[in-house]
Design an enzyme around this catalytic site. Structure first.
Site, mmCIF file in Angstrom:
data_model
loop_
_atom_site.group_PDB
_atom_site.id
_atom_site.type_symbol
_atom_site.label_atom_id
_atom_site.label_comp_id
_atom_site.label_asym_id
_atom_site.label_seq_id
_atom_site.Cartn_x
_atom_site.Cartn_y
_atom_site.Cartn_z
ATOM 1 C CB CYS A 132 29.410 -17.230 23.041
ATOM 2 S SG CYS A 132 29.366 -15.717 22.073
ATOM 3 C CE LYS A 144 42.762 -10.431 20.885
ATOM 4 N NZ LYS A 144 42.096 -9.180 20.475
ATOM 5 C CG ASP A 199 40.663 -9.335 24.621
ATOM 6 O OD1 ASP A 199 41.214 -8.244 24.842
ATOM 7 O OD2 ASP A 199 40.030 -9.581 23.576
ATOM 8 N NE ARG A 214 43.937 -3.953 16.643
ATOM 9 C CZ ARG A 214 44.887 -3.282 17.311
ATOM 10 N NH1 ARG A 214 45.325 -2.116 16.886
ATOM 11 N NH2 ARG A 214 45.378 -3.776 18.427
ATOM 12 N NE ARG A 237 31.825 -9.489 20.536
ATOM 13 C CZ ARG A 237 32.621 -9.670 19.477
ATOM 14 N NH1 ARG A 237 32.175 -10.324 18.418
ATOM 15 N NH2 ARG A 237 33.838 -9.181 19.464
ATOM 16 C CG ASP A 270 37.232 -13.255 26.874
ATOM 17 O OD1 ASP A 270 38.443 -13.051 27.057
ATOM 18 O OD2 ASP A 270 36.681 -13.139 25.767
ATOM 19 N NE ARG A 321 38.986 -3.057 23.479
ATOM 20 C CZ ARG A 321 38.459 -4.253 23.724
ATOM 21 N NH1 ARG A 321 37.560 -4.374 24.644
ATOM 22 N NH2 ARG A 321 38.830 -5.306 23.040
ATOM 23 C CE1 TYR A 322 43.629 -3.134 21.917
ATOM 24 C CE2 TYR A 322 41.794 -3.975 20.617
ATOM 25 C CZ TYR A 322 42.671 -4.104 21.683
ATOM 26 O OH TYR A 322 42.586 -5.180 22.509
ATOM 27 C CB CYS A 357 26.349 -17.967 15.653
ATOM 28 S SG CYS A 357 27.072 -16.460 16.288
ATOM 29 C CB CYS A 367 30.399 -21.375 20.958
ATOM 30 S SG CYS A 367 30.577 -21.297 19.176
HETATM 31 S S1 SF4 Z 1 31.830 -17.824 19.812
HETATM 32 FE FE1 SF4 Z 1 29.898 -16.659 19.986
HETATM 33 S S2 SF4 Z 1 29.946 -15.217 18.283
HETATM 34 FE FE2 SF4 Z 1 31.475 -16.817 17.846
HETATM 35 S S3 SF4 Z 1 30.390 -18.349 16.618
HETATM 36 FE FE3 SF4 Z 1 30.257 -19.013 18.723
HETATM 37 S S4 SF4 Z 1 28.330 -18.159 19.480
HETATM 38 FE FE4 SF4 Z 1 28.829 -17.070 17.603
#
Ligand code: SF4
Length: 368
Positions: free
Chosen positions: A124, A330, A323, A108, A126, A286, A104-105, A117, A121
């Site tokens: 998250c 960002k 973001d 990078r 994603r 986000d 996108r940039y 993972c 989390c």
């Molecule tokens: S924020 Fe999402 S991608 Fe990052 S460690 Fe936690 S679950 Fe995994």
């Protein structure tokens, strides 16, 4: 806690094989509330529960407001959706020239190497794909990504991401780093991983020896709360810095009820620096579906941030950023310091609220 006496406790593979995936296993670490039990059952199909025994051992067994519990045990609020919530708020799938790479940039590109993972989390960004094995890039797709980096000379930095790229085997990590290092226009490699926080035993001496071969490596990890700076995490960072010759930075997310106070963030920043980690970004949460209960209003975020600046050494202060939803990149979220702009001077408010006037660099014409 007695579970720490398990003979394989320090083995990262044992930690992953024994990942907590249901309420029954979690109940051997903590006393779950009725609300937590109900949320685990109702959110199961949306985003998997996954917690390493190590991360669970950091939990307060009785306090449902424990910051470790709040980050890893679902709340019923995850089922609330607003018009603004998105599956992919940063439009990462839209800017994908080859599968698994977001470019996108200009200089990078992000490379997603794994959907796995150590801990899932609850906030998250994603979660549309993380924890779901379907669509995990395969070896052929890794080759396509490498071919893309080879032919795209504007890419000066590759960011290994996921999921967690350190979920891969050491042979794969070694191979990926050596391939990237063989591309002359790639200047630096960055690794985004939460394993120093959620699975510090993954930072083995053999992994550090691999990193050491590919200096310089920049590793960006993700501590959100001082409670995560355990002796194990400290030792993992020490191995990375001393044996891996890795520069370690940290990005946190500003999270309601977890770290939304300047005192908690100050404590976190001091602890990170004492471990050899530079605080890098403090992210506004986000606009991803089912996380609005974590989001701190930006105005309050700025006030919290203002209480850090000036009170703590500059090297301990991350940059507070959002973001932009839609893939805009960002932007810094800075408190207002400029009070007035005059012809030849500007007036600024310092961290204590006092006003100071400085030259703004415009030159007065001497002939006038
Ligand atoms: S924020 Fe999402 S991608 Fe990052 S460690 Fe936690 S679950 Fe995994």
């Amino acid at each position: 806690m007695s579970v720490r006496l398990e003979k394989d406790w320090q083995n990262w593979k044992w930690q992953l094989q024994n990942k907590i995936r249901n309420k029954e296993s979690l109940e051997s670490y903590i006393q779950l509330s009725d609300a937590e039990i109900s949320a685990i059952e109702k959110t199961d199909s949306l985003f998997e529960l996954g917690i390493t025994p190590y991360y669970a051992s950091l939990m307060d067994p009785l306090d449902t407001n424990c910051p470790i519990r709040l980050q890893s045990i679902p709340k019923i609020d995850e089922l609330k959706f607003s018009d603004r919530d998105k599956q992919d708020p940063l439009a990462e799938e839209q800017y994908m020239p080859v599968k698994g790479v977001t470019h996108r940039y200009p200089d990078r590109a992000l490379w997603y190497l794994s959907h796995t993972c150590a801990v899932y989390c609850r906030f998250c960004t994603r979660k549309r794909k993380v924890s779901k094995p379907m669509g995990t890039p395969n070896r052929n797709e890794w080759q396509s990504a490498l071919d893309y980096f080879r032919r795209t000379e504007s890419v000066r930095e590759v960011i290994l991401s996921g999921g967690d790229p350190l979920s891969l085997s050491e042979d794969h990590i070694d191979w990926i780093l050596s391939e990237l290092k063989s591309i002359p226009h790639i200047n630096q490699i960055r690794i985004h991983t939460r394993h120093p926080v959620t699975l510090p035993m993954r930072i083995t001496e053999s992994l550090c020896r691999i990193f050491n071969k590919y200096f310089p490596i920049f590793l960006v990890t993700h501590f959100n709360h001082p409670k995560e700076c355990s002796p194990e995490a400290r030792e993992a960072i020490s191995r990375l810095v001393k044996q891996g010759a890795v520069s370690v930075l940290n990005q946190s997310v500003l999270l309601e009820g977890i770290n939304d106070s300047s005192e908690i963030l100050k404590d976190l920043n001091y602890r990170l620096l004492s471990m050899g980690v530079k605080p890098y970004y403090l992210h506004q949460c986000d606009e991803v579906f089912g996380v609005s209960h974590f989001r701190v209003p930006i105005q309050r975020g700025k006030e919290i941030y203002q209480n850090l600046r000036g009170q703590q050494s500059g090297i301990s202060i991350p940059l507070y950023v959002a973001d932009l939803t839609g893939g805009g990149g960002k932007v810094p979220l800075l408190p207002e310091y400029e009070v007035e702009t005059k012809e030849f001077t500007n007036i600024y408010r310092n961290y204590k609220g006092d006003l100071y006037e400085i030259s703004n660099g415009n030159q007065q014409n001497e002939a006038e």
